[in-house]
Design an enzyme around this catalytic site. Structure first.
Site, PDB file in Angstrom:
ATOM      1  N   THR A  49      -3.997   1.184  -2.707  1.00 37.62           N
ATOM      2  CA  THR A  49      -3.396  -0.141  -2.556  1.00 37.62           C
ATOM      3  C   THR A  49      -3.716  -1.081  -3.716  1.00 37.62           C
ATOM      4  O   THR A  49      -4.735  -0.906  -4.401  1.00 37.62           O
ATOM      5  CB  THR A  49      -3.905  -0.794  -1.245  1.00 37.62           C
ATOM      6  N   THR A 105       0.818  -1.215   0.000  1.00 34.93           N
ATOM      7  CA  THR A 105       0.000   0.000   0.000  1.00 34.93           C
ATOM      8  C   THR A 105       0.859   1.275   0.000  1.00 34.93           C
ATOM      9  O   THR A 105       2.079   1.214   0.135  1.00 34.93           O
ATOM     10  CB  THR A 105      -0.976  -0.033   1.220  1.00 34.93           C
ATOM     11  N   SER A 146     -10.793  -3.229   5.326  1.00 34.09           N
ATOM     12  CA  SER A 146      -9.462  -2.660   5.157  1.00 34.09           C
ATOM     13  C   SER A 146      -8.951  -2.127   6.495  1.00 34.09           C
ATOM     14  O   SER A 146      -9.722  -1.941   7.434  1.00 34.09           O
ATOM     15  CB  SER A 146      -9.548  -1.507   4.154  1.00 34.09           C
ATOM     16  N   SER A 147      -7.644  -1.884   6.549  1.00 37.26           N
ATOM     17  CA  SER A 147      -7.051  -1.188   7.694  1.00 37.26           C
ATOM     18  C   SER A 147      -6.576   0.201   7.296  1.00 37.26           C
ATOM     19  O   SER A 147      -5.969   0.907   8.107  1.00 37.26           O
ATOM     20  CB  SER A 147      -5.832  -1.953   8.206  1.00 37.26           C
ATOM     21  N   GLU A 185      -3.116  -4.222  -2.441  1.00 38.60           N
ATOM     22  CA  GLU A 185      -3.025  -5.183  -1.328  1.00 38.60           C
ATOM     23  C   GLU A 185      -1.591  -5.644  -1.126  1.00 38.60           C
ATOM     24  O   GLU A 185      -0.762  -4.846  -0.758  1.00 38.60           O
ATOM     25  CB  GLU A 185      -3.979  -6.369  -1.494  1.00 38.60           C
TER      26      GLU A 185
END
Ligand code: GLY
Length: 582
Positions: free
Chosen positions: A421, A403, A467-468, A423
């Protein structure tokens, strides 16, 4: 109340044994000086901080030519997709937190990938219903979600941009055509991922010309990316979501040898970005705002900080093991809630407001009042209030660090905080038309249920994986004061929360805050950044009951502080980023 006051006194370091106080005072200066001698950049009018100098400069040129933050965002992202292809690009997705200076309004745009309409909850399971091995799922077509980045750029530009679209696509077309020098980081990650990248011919030919891994300084051209961008420049987002490029994406996904995927033309044609309300949590005199579901970012960062509100971190310092006990356990509690409750709220009822309700976080924060690491059986999800409760089981999903994040403040005070991103590094490793395709679907839980109870973040058709990513804008007295975010998988949350504590509580400037050595705790084990002052806290943290693990922690924090007398920018020394402006 009395108990809380006593714990605050303990937490303030007043009762630290003399030896522990010595550790705190000797480690603190090293924590503040960070990993590098990278200097903070100050400007008067505008600033762009991104992960690669070409991208920062593209954003600079746009604003210098009269463009706004949204215009600069388009140029920065399209250049990043070329020069930092392992991290983000048009084959992926992104979240944008946007502040409009004229109206004072903050909003978010969700360009997250979606699961194909034909995906089932068992997407990442074998015939026996067992989860696939992680990389067996990642590499190939199965993990590819419908990309959102092009629509995010195109539609937010149509709504909020000021310069002609084609002018913003042009810098990336030129760089892809003329070529750019492969950076040390790109060369290193290509070399490190040789086996997976070599599995597919198109990807192999791009990253291993003449069979050799791209060396540092190699002039890399990407005429296919230039052609894709030319089509997008002329015909807009439809050139990507319909027609030849869409067909090429679907063919690449469906024909991926050994691990084909389910993406279809209709998934691309039907893709929509979503404008969603910003999620803000209270932290001392600040409002910390960011991306709500399907990201767990703003909620989990907000929970960590909200639980610390009653502890006097400002009177401690970055070398104080007790400060890290408080932060580490606040983070563990937040991750317990995250694993139970957070997912795409268009699909799963979520206690979004309850999770950052100050009263809930105050109560949860009382769990931190001891002086040892919380025992495992105390780190369980809490009971936030919600309107439409649902029985959910704890999540099981892995997120790998990849990301990219960039922060922009334009000459009129508009702000872009965007995390973007594909991923994992190089995404699915599938490449078509000059760009890599994401593996975002592996951000879903591979298991669907636990003991018969459904997991919120399970795969469902059309759903967005949790997502984070935590693109953040902090406000004080209703004015934006900090813009920040980072890559790093689920550690993004800790990187952002601790950089904010460093800046807001410990008085580090933004460069010191993004350079500060990392101590990150998500699930119990304390990750300490190797080769830094963080390692010196290991004995104290172990004495408190933590397992520790020393490792590289490659954040990419890119932040801007908006001060009364101008802008201050910090770029993470762990990557190749640059803060530029005027
Ligand atoms: N794939 C990284 C994230 O969404 O958090």
């Amino acid at each position: 109340m009395k108990r809380l006051w006593i714990s605050a006194v303990l937490a303030a370091g007043l009762a630290l044994p003399a030896q522990a106080q010595d550790v705190a005072d000797s480690v603190a200066p090293e924590m503040a000086s960070g990993n590098s001698d990278k200097k903070m950049v100050t400007t008067e009018k505008f600033m762009v901080v991104a992960a690669n100098p070409h991208a920062s400069e593209a954003g600079f040129d746009v604003i210098k030519a009269g463009g706004n933050a949204i215009d600069a965002m388009v140029a920065v992202q399209l250049v990043l997709g070329l020069v930092e292809p392992q991290s983000s690009g048009i084959g992926g997705g992104a979240f944008l937190v946007y502040y409009d200076a004229q109206t004072g309004r903050m909003t978010t745009f969700d360009g997250r990938e979606t699961a194909p309409a034909s995906a089932t909850p068992e997407l990442f399971q074998n015939e026996d219903g067992e989860p696939l091995k992680f990389f067996d799922a990642v590499v190939g077509g199965r993990s590819v979600g419908t990309p959102g980045t092009v629509k995010l750029l195109y539609e937010t530009h149509a709504k909020l941009g000021s310069m002609p679209w084609a002018d913003l696509v042009a810098p990336a077309i030129k760089l892809a055509t003329d070529g750019f020098e492969v950076s040390p980081r790109l060369a290193k990650v290509v070399n490190g991922d040789q086996k997976r990248l070599s599995r597919f011919e198109t990807t192999r030919n791009y990253f291993f010309p003449d069979g050799k891994s791209l060396p540092v300084g190699h002039l890399l051209k990407n005429p296919e990316y230039a052609a894709t961008l030319k089509a997008i420049s002329e015909k807009g987002a439809d050139a990507f979501y319909k027609g030849d490029i869409a067909k090429a994406i679907v063919k690449t996904v469906q024909n991926a040898e050994g691990n084909p995927g389910k993406l279809e033309l209709a998934d691309l044609a039907n893709y929509k970005i979503k404008e969603r309300p910003v999620v803000c949590a209270e932290y001392r005199s600040y409002e910390v705002c960011g991306m709500g579901p399907p990201s767990s970012g703003a909620l989990t960062v907000g929970q960590i900080l909200g639980q610390l509100n009653d502890y006097d971190l400002p009177s401690m310092n970055a070398g104080d093991p007790n400060a890290w006990r408080l932060i580490g356990d606040a983070s563990r509690l937040a991750f317990a809630d995250r694993g139970r409750y957070m997912a795409d709220s268009d699909y799963v009822p979520m206690p979004t407001r309850g999770l950052i309700d100050p009263a809930y976080l105050k109560e949860r924060g009382k769990l931190l009042s001891g002086d040892k690491a919380l025992p495992k059986d105390k780190v369980v999800p809490g009971n936030p209030t919600w309107e439409h409760a649902m029985l959910l089981a704890d999540d099981e999903s892995i997120e790998l660090p990849s990301t990219s994040h960039f922060s922009i403040v334009d000459a009129n005070g508009n702000i872009v905080s965007m995390t973007t991103t594909i991923e994992s590094g190089f995404g699915s490793r599938l490449m078509t038309n000059g760009f890599l395709l994401n593996n975002e679907l592996t951000d879903f839980s591979f298991r669907t249920h636990r003991d018969g109870v459904p997991i919120a973040n399970r795969v469902e058709p059309g759903k967005r994986p949790r997502s984070s990513m935590s693109p953040t804008i902090v406000k004080k007295d209703n004015k934006p004061v900090v813009v920040i975010g980072s890559p790093g998988g689920s550690r993004i949350i800790g990187y952002v929360a601790t950089a904010l504590i460093a800046n807001l509580d410990w008085g580090m400037n933004i460069q010191e805050a993004v350079s500060m050595p990392h101590l990150i705790n998500r699930f119990g084990t304390y990750d300490l950044e190797e080769g830094t002052a963080a390692e010196k806290l290991q004995p104290a943290l172990e004495a408190m009951g933590y397992k520790t693990n020393t490792r590289a922690l490659t954040s990419g924090l890119h932040g801007i502080v908006i001060a009364d007398d101008g802008l201050q920018g910090g770029a993470d020394p762990r990557r190749e980023g640059l803060a530029v402006g005027e």
